[in-house]
Design an enzyme around this catalytic site. Structure first.
Site, PDB file in Angstrom:
ATOM      1  N   VAL A 146      -7.824  -6.066  10.303  1.00  0.00           N
ATOM      2  CA  VAL A 146      -7.038  -5.896   9.085  1.00  0.00           C
ATOM      3  C   VAL A 146      -5.878  -4.947   9.336  1.00  0.00           C
ATOM      4  O   VAL A 146      -6.042  -3.933  10.011  1.00  0.00           O
ATOM      5  CB  VAL A 146      -7.922  -5.294   7.961  1.00  0.00           C
ATOM      6  N   CYS A 147      -4.707  -5.269   8.782  1.00  0.00           N
ATOM      7  CA  CYS A 147      -3.588  -4.318   8.724  1.00  0.00           C
ATOM      8  C   CYS A 147      -2.901  -4.507   7.373  1.00  0.00           C
ATOM      9  O   CYS A 147      -3.529  -4.978   6.433  1.00  0.00           O
ATOM     10  CB  CYS A 147      -2.634  -4.492   9.905  1.00  0.00           C
ATOM     11  N   ALA A 148      -1.650  -4.163   7.258  1.00  0.00           N
ATOM     12  CA  ALA A 148      -0.964  -4.238   5.966  1.00  0.00           C
ATOM     13  C   ALA A 148      -0.701  -5.684   5.543  1.00  0.00           C
ATOM     14  O   ALA A 148      -1.040  -6.081   4.429  1.00  0.00           O
ATOM     15  CB  ALA A 148       0.334  -3.442   5.997  1.00  0.00           C
TER      16      ALA A 148
END
Length: 164
Positions: A120-122
């Site tokens: 997960v990231c932005a």
């Protein structure tokens, strides 16, 4: 009079240079552009379009609702948040662990190979890069949250806020 006009021009140039540097800095540190649309990459480097299932090692991008369903089906999945600690302090997926992208790319992160990893990231770009790296390192089950935590939030899925 000429000196005052020259000083105004120099001041404008300094402001413009500062603005350009700020934009470059912002683009670099938030450079989490979304990954290519819906593709699956196997550890042997082959890519397929669409939501296909690959027997054996896999790397797939999942939409937020698909990721939620996957987590319900595979509760031992480790949610790996590759964002910075400052980003995680704003919001994060409950149960996720912080493993910054730089640590992954330097090989400094010890991630389990015996359970699925949801990265997960932005908005999905940094986690996609982490997935490509981990696929090269023969991690068997890697999933990228397509659209990142932004898509998770838009889908109305659970989030935690503030320092943990």
């Amino acid at each position: 009079m000429v000196v005052a006009a020259d000083m105004r021009v120099m001041d404008r140039l300094r402001r413009l240079a500062g603005l350009i540097l700020s934009l470059v800095f912002l683009a670099y540190f938030t450079g989490c552009s979304e990954e290519p649309a819906s593709q699956t990459v196997s550890n042997d480097g082959t890519e397929t379009q669409g939501e296909s299932v690959i027997a054996g090692p896999e790397f797939a991008s999942l939409l937020a609702v698909e990721a939620q369903a996957f987590l319900a089906k595979e509760p031992n999945t480790l949610i790996v948040d590759v964002r910075t600690e400052a980003e995680r302090e704003q919001l994060r997926i409950p149960g996720s662990v912080a493993v910054p992208l730089n640590d992954i790319l330097r090989g400094a992160a010890e991630l389990p190979k015996d359970k699925p990893l949801l990265l997960v990231c932005a908005v999905g770009g940094r986690s996609y890069a982490a997935g490509l790296y981990l696929a090269q390192k023969k991690y068997p089950r890697i999933y990228n949250l397509r659209g990142g935590i932004s898509a998770w939030q838009k889908a109305g899925l659970p989030l935690e806020y503030g320092k943990k």
